[in-house]
Design a protein around this motif. Structure first.
Motif, PDB file in Angstrom:
ATOM      1  N   ALA A 224       0.801  -1.220   0.000  1.00 12.75           N
ATOM      2  CA  ALA A 224       0.000   0.000   0.000  1.00 12.75           C
ATOM      3  C   ALA A 224       0.836   1.272   0.000  1.00 12.75           C
ATOM      4  CB  ALA A 224      -0.928   0.008   1.208  1.00 12.75           C
ATOM      5  N   ALA A 225       2.150   1.174   0.019  1.00 11.67           N
ATOM      6  CA  ALA A 225       2.995   2.367   0.014  1.00 11.67           C
ATOM      7  C   ALA A 225       2.767   3.163  -1.272  1.00 11.67           C
ATOM      8  CB  ALA A 225       4.463   1.971   0.139  1.00 11.67           C
ATOM      9  N   PRO A 226       3.025   4.481  -1.242  1.00 13.66           N
ATOM     10  CA  PRO A 226       2.772   5.312  -2.422  1.00 13.66           C
ATOM     11  C   PRO A 226       3.552   4.849  -3.648  1.00 13.66           C
ATOM     12  CG  PRO A 226       3.174   6.679  -0.488  1.00 13.66           C
ATOM     13  CD  PRO A 226       3.515   5.271  -0.106  1.00 13.66           C
ATOM     14  N   CYS A 227       3.081   5.281  -4.812  1.00 16.72           N
ATOM     15  CA  CYS A 227       3.788   4.985  -6.053  1.00 16.72           C
ATOM     16  C   CYS A 227       5.080   5.789  -6.105  1.00 16.72           C
ATOM     17  CB  CYS A 227       2.915   5.334  -7.260  1.00 16.72           C
ATOM     18  SG  CYS A 227       1.370   4.391  -7.331  1.00 16.72           S
ATOM     19  N   SER A 228       6.079   5.259  -6.758  1.00 15.88           N
ATOM     20  CA  SER A 228       7.363   5.935  -6.891  1.00 15.88           C
ATOM     21  C   SER A 228       7.209   7.203  -7.737  1.00 15.88           C
ATOM     22  CB  SER A 228       8.378   5.006  -7.544  1.00 15.88           C
ATOM     23  OG  SER A 228       9.598   5.683  -7.772  1.00 15.88           O
ATOM     24  N   THR A 229       7.943   8.225  -7.366  1.00 14.96           N
ATOM     25  CA  THR A 229       7.962   9.467  -8.161  1.00 14.96           C
ATOM     26  C   THR A 229       9.165   9.512  -9.093  1.00 14.96           C
ATOM     27  OG1 THR A 229       9.148  10.598  -6.377  1.00 14.96           O
ATOM     28  CG2 THR A 229       6.734  10.738  -6.368  1.00 14.96           C
ATOM     29  N   ASP A 230       9.990   8.490  -9.043  1.00 16.20           N
ATOM     30  CA  ASP A 230      11.192   8.432  -9.885  1.00 16.20           C
ATOM     31  C   ASP A 230      11.074   7.221 -10.805  1.00 16.20           C
ATOM     32  OD1 ASP A 230      13.671   8.612 -11.031  1.00 16.20           O
ATOM     33  OD2 ASP A 230      14.810   8.185  -9.200  1.00 16.20           O
ATOM     34  N   THR A 231      10.490   7.423 -11.982  1.00  9.75           N
ATOM     35  CA  THR A 231      10.249   6.325 -12.924  1.00  9.75           C
ATOM     36  C   THR A 231      10.692   6.725 -14.328  1.00  9.75           C
ATOM     37  OG1 THR A 231       8.005   7.049 -13.488  1.00  9.75           O
ATOM     38  CG2 THR A 231       8.238   5.604 -11.568  1.00  9.75           C
ATOM     39  N   HIS A 232      10.925   5.721 -15.149  1.00  9.49           N
ATOM     40  CA  HIS A 232      11.262   5.962 -16.560  1.00  9.49           C
ATOM     41  C   HIS A 232      10.929   4.710 -17.355  1.00  9.49           C
ATOM     42  CE1 HIS A 232      13.115   8.603 -19.516  1.00  9.49           C
ATOM     43  NE2 HIS A 232      13.704   7.544 -20.060  1.00  9.49           N
ATOM     44  N   GLU A 233      10.552   4.906 -18.616  1.00  9.38           N
ATOM     45  CA  GLU A 233      10.183   3.795 -19.483  1.00  9.38           C
ATOM     46  C   GLU A 233      10.889   3.927 -20.822  1.00  9.38           C
ATOM     47  OE1 GLU A 233       6.056   2.039 -19.723  1.00  9.38           O
ATOM     48  OE2 GLU A 233       6.060   3.151 -21.611  1.00  9.38           O
ATOM     49  N   VAL A 234      11.383   2.809 -21.325  1.00  5.89           N
ATOM     50  CA  VAL A 234      12.082   2.762 -22.609  1.00  5.89           C
ATOM     51  C   VAL A 234      11.477   1.639 -23.446  1.00  5.89           C
ATOM     52  CG1 VAL A 234      14.265   2.155 -23.730  1.00  5.89           C
ATOM     53  CG2 VAL A 234      14.256   3.752 -21.820  1.00  5.89           C
ATOM     54  N   THR A 235      11.206   1.920 -24.712  1.00  7.15           N
ATOM     55  CA  THR A 235      10.680   0.913 -25.625  1.00  7.15           C
ATOM     56  C   THR A 235      11.796   0.439 -26.545  1.00  7.15           C
ATOM     57  OG1 THR A 235       8.494   1.920 -25.589  1.00  7.15           O
ATOM     58  CG2 THR A 235       8.966   0.413 -27.407  1.00  7.15           C
ATOM     59  N   VAL A 236      11.970  -0.889 -26.599  1.00  5.66           N
ATOM     60  CA  VAL A 236      13.017  -1.506 -27.408  1.00  5.66           C
ATOM     61  C   VAL A 236      12.357  -2.320 -28.512  1.00  5.66           C
ATOM     62  CG1 VAL A 236      14.984  -3.096 -27.420  1.00  5.66           C
ATOM     63  CG2 VAL A 236      14.581  -1.611 -25.439  1.00  5.66           C
ATOM     64  N   GLU A 237      12.710  -2.007 -29.751  1.00  7.35           N
ATOM     65  CA  GLU A 237      12.144  -2.692 -30.907  1.00  7.35           C
ATOM     66  C   GLU A 237      13.275  -3.184 -31.794  1.00  7.35           C
ATOM     67  OE1 GLU A 237       9.745  -1.046 -34.653  1.00  7.35           O
ATOM     68  OE2 GLU A 237       8.643  -0.812 -32.760  1.00  7.35           O
ATOM     69  N   ASP A 238      13.261  -4.493 -32.083  1.00 14.64           N
ATOM     70  CA  ASP A 238      14.329  -5.091 -32.894  1.00 14.64           C
ATOM     71  C   ASP A 238      15.703  -4.782 -32.330  1.00 14.64           C
ATOM     72  OD1 ASP A 238      12.477  -6.160 -34.711  1.00 14.64           O
ATOM     73  OD2 ASP A 238      12.446  -4.293 -35.870  1.00 14.64           O
ATOM     74  N   GLY A 239      15.801  -4.793 -30.990  1.00 15.30           N
ATOM     75  CA  GLY A 239      17.093  -4.639 -30.347  1.00 15.30           C
ATOM     76  C   GLY A 239      17.597  -3.217 -30.214  1.00 15.30           C
ATOM     77  N   ARG A 240      16.769  -2.210 -30.549  1.00 19.84           N
ATOM     78  CA  ARG A 240      17.199  -0.805 -30.442  1.00 19.84           C
ATOM     79  C   ARG A 240      16.130   0.030 -29.728  1.00 19.84           C
ATOM     80  NH1 ARG A 240      21.699   0.715 -33.267  1.00 19.84           N
ATOM     81  NH2 ARG A 240      22.461  -0.746 -34.864  1.00 19.84           N
ATOM     82  N   VAL A 241      16.595   1.035 -28.997  1.00 20.68           N
ATOM     83  CA  VAL A 241      15.680   1.957 -28.327  1.00 20.68           C
ATOM     84  C   VAL A 241      14.961   2.794 -29.375  1.00 20.68           C
ATOM     85  CG1 VAL A 241      15.494   3.918 -26.759  1.00 20.68           C
ATOM     86  CG2 VAL A 241      17.089   2.058 -26.236  1.00 20.68           C
ATOM     87  N   VAL A 242      13.614   2.829 -29.298  1.00 18.99           N
ATOM     88  CA  VAL A 242      12.841   3.612 -30.256  1.00 18.99           C
ATOM     89  C   VAL A 242      12.015   4.709 -29.580  1.00 18.99           C
ATOM     90  CG1 VAL A 242      12.711   1.747 -31.949  1.00 18.99           C
ATOM     91  CG2 VAL A 242      10.915   1.968 -30.196  1.00 18.99           C
ATOM     92  N   ALA A 243      11.854   4.640 -28.250  1.00 19.49           N
ATOM     93  CA  ALA A 243      11.071   5.649 -27.553  1.00 19.49           C
ATOM     94  C   ALA A 243      11.390   5.604 -26.067  1.00 19.49           C
ATOM     95  CB  ALA A 243       9.573   5.424 -27.773  1.00 19.49           C
ATOM     96  N   SER A 244      11.104   6.707 -25.378  1.00 23.23           N
ATOM     97  CA  SER A 244      11.272   6.755 -23.925  1.00 23.23           C
ATOM     98  C   SER A 244      10.263   7.726 -23.340  1.00 23.23           C
ATOM     99  CB  SER A 244      12.697   7.172 -23.546  1.00 23.23           C
ATOM    100  OG  SER A 244      12.980   8.470 -24.027  1.00 23.23           O
ATOM    101  N   ALA A 245       9.985   7.580 -22.050  1.00 25.83           N
ATOM    102  CA  ALA A 245       9.018   8.437 -21.372  1.00 25.83           C
ATOM    103  C   ALA A 245       9.358   8.464 -19.890  1.00 25.83           C
ATOM    104  CB  ALA A 245       7.595   7.933 -21.584  1.00 25.83           C
TER     105      ALA A 245
END
Length: 410
Positions: A224-245
């Motif tokens: 039940a602890a709060p959600c993290s405020t330090d997050t990042h997401e990376v999308t990998v397609e065919d072995g290469r980074v194509v997007a991040s957020a």
């Protein structure tokens, strides 16, 4: 009670060798039953029966399917809706796959009242393998849903059937890594609704389209602890980074694409990646006990091993339960679901579940999700679809993320 229920009803005498005269006391001294099981054959190697089980809080009613894994026509596999973060009634899961019987499976992320605005994923707690394909790994112990784990057990505990056709209790741990320009990084999760603090998790097309935000909420010790405020997401397609957020997203993930979600230290590592960077993702589940690969596995927790109940099992809280037993040295499975009709809803304690499964001949037994999730389905002789054999305690089937399906080929 329906005429069909009365027709197939049986009374378990071997389950109880001695009860304490005190209400709520533990079952003691139950001797294992013989391997032979009576009941109605619903398919070759698969029988169904109903049992009255005396318990500390009154008689409860059980539905049992016995599966002969020695029969080459018979197999069990994971029932699931096609993605990890989705749910469907057990009867629908069984009929879609052509199963002749089945029960509900693992505990799951059913609500997010502690995190307003965060979508509950419906994903299960423990590891899952379907037809030899790894679907997911286990969340941290403190992030699980369900009753408290018995001492010495973890969310990595599974019941599985190997490629050799034998059923076993085991533990499956995630072994994974990312290879990036910064070097090799450990992988902390695979298609999980909760990631360990400071780690990176991988989400594939097996996850589904549900939001990945829940993976960064809570802590290893406090769901039940709060959600993290330090997050990042990376999308990998065919072995290469194509997007991040900067925050986890939602939506379907294409085959061959991996979305990496990081929290705290994991997020900081992902921020170092840029579009076009090469990333190689590797993951597998490693068994603690067996060297035989698993064709099927799902989470829950053990209650009986080697014919002996685990120490510290709860003997105070009675409820409607689902369990699965292993008998005849892994060559027979017993699926058990208690009836949720008002007359039987007092149910069993976990300690009583262990004793009941032992009385039915199980050497090992595993507890699955219970309460409103408890559902057992089986075909009537000659029918082309399954029927719900127990009365779900909520009055209707609850959609669940997975279960155990029984399949018979002609």
């Amino acid at each position: 009670m329906t005429p069909r229920t009365a027709r197939f009803r049986r009374t378990v005498l071997t389950v109880l060798a001695a009860w304490s005269a005190l209400a709520g006391a533990a079952l003691v001294g139950a001797a294992p039953a013989s391997g032979a099981q009576s009941g109605t054959e619903i398919a070759p190697g698969v029988t169904y029966q109903e049992l009255d089980v005396p318990a500390a809080k009154g008689v409860t009613h059980a539905h049992v399917v016995s599966i002969d894994l020695r029969d080459p026509r018979v197999r069990v596999d994971l029932l699931h809706p096609g993605t990890v973060a989705s749910r469907a009634p057990v009867s629908q899961l069984a009929d879609t796959r052509g199963a002749v019987a089945g029960v509900n499976g693992d505990f799951f992320n059913i609500t997010e009242t502690q995190h307003p605005g965060v979508e509950a994923t419906g994903a299960t707690v423990g590891p899952a393998i379907a037809n030899g394909h790894i679907l997911k790994a286990a969340v941290p112990d403190g992030q699980r849903f369900g009753p408290a784990l018995p001492p010495g057990t973890t969310t990595e505990d599974v019941l599985g059937v190997g490629v050799d056709g034998r059923a076993r209790l085991d533990s499956l741990a995630l072994d994974g890594s990312l290879r990036t320009k910064e070097g090799r990084l450990p992988l902390g999760g695979l298609n999980q609704y909760a990631l360990p603090e400071g780690t990176i998790g991988a989400f594939t097309s097996d996850w589904g389209s549900v939001s990945r935000v829940r993976a960064t909420c809570g802590t290893d010790a406090d769901r039940a602890a709060p959600c993290s405020t330090d997050t990042h997401e990376v999308t990998v397609e065919d072995g290469r980074v194509v997007a991040s957020a900067d925050s986890p997203g939602a939506g379907p993930i294409a085959a061959g694409t991996t979305v990496l979600v990081g929290r705290e230290a994991g997020a900081q590592q992902l921020r170092k990646l840029s579009a076009g960077d090469r990333v190689a993702v590797r993951h597998r589940l490693v068994a603690a006990a067996s060297r035989v690969p698993y064709r099927f596995a799902l989470g829950g927790y053990p209650v009986l091993t080697g014919g002996q109940p685990l120490p510290g099992l709860d003997n105070a809280t009675s409820a409607v339960r689902t369990a699965v037993g292993i008998a005849d040295h892994g060559r027979r499975l017993l699926l058990l679901a208690l009836d949720g009709a008002p007359a039987y809803r007092s149910g069993l304690t976990i300690a009583e579940v262990a004793s009941t499964m032992r009385g039915l001949g199980s050497e090992d037994a595993f507890s699955l999700d219970g309460g409103g999730s408890t559902t057992l389905v089986a075909r009537e002789p000659g029918a082309g679809a399954v029927s719900v054999r127990n009365h779900p305690s909520g009055g209707a089937e609850r959609p669940v993320p997975n279960g155990i399906g029984v399949f018979v080929r002609s």
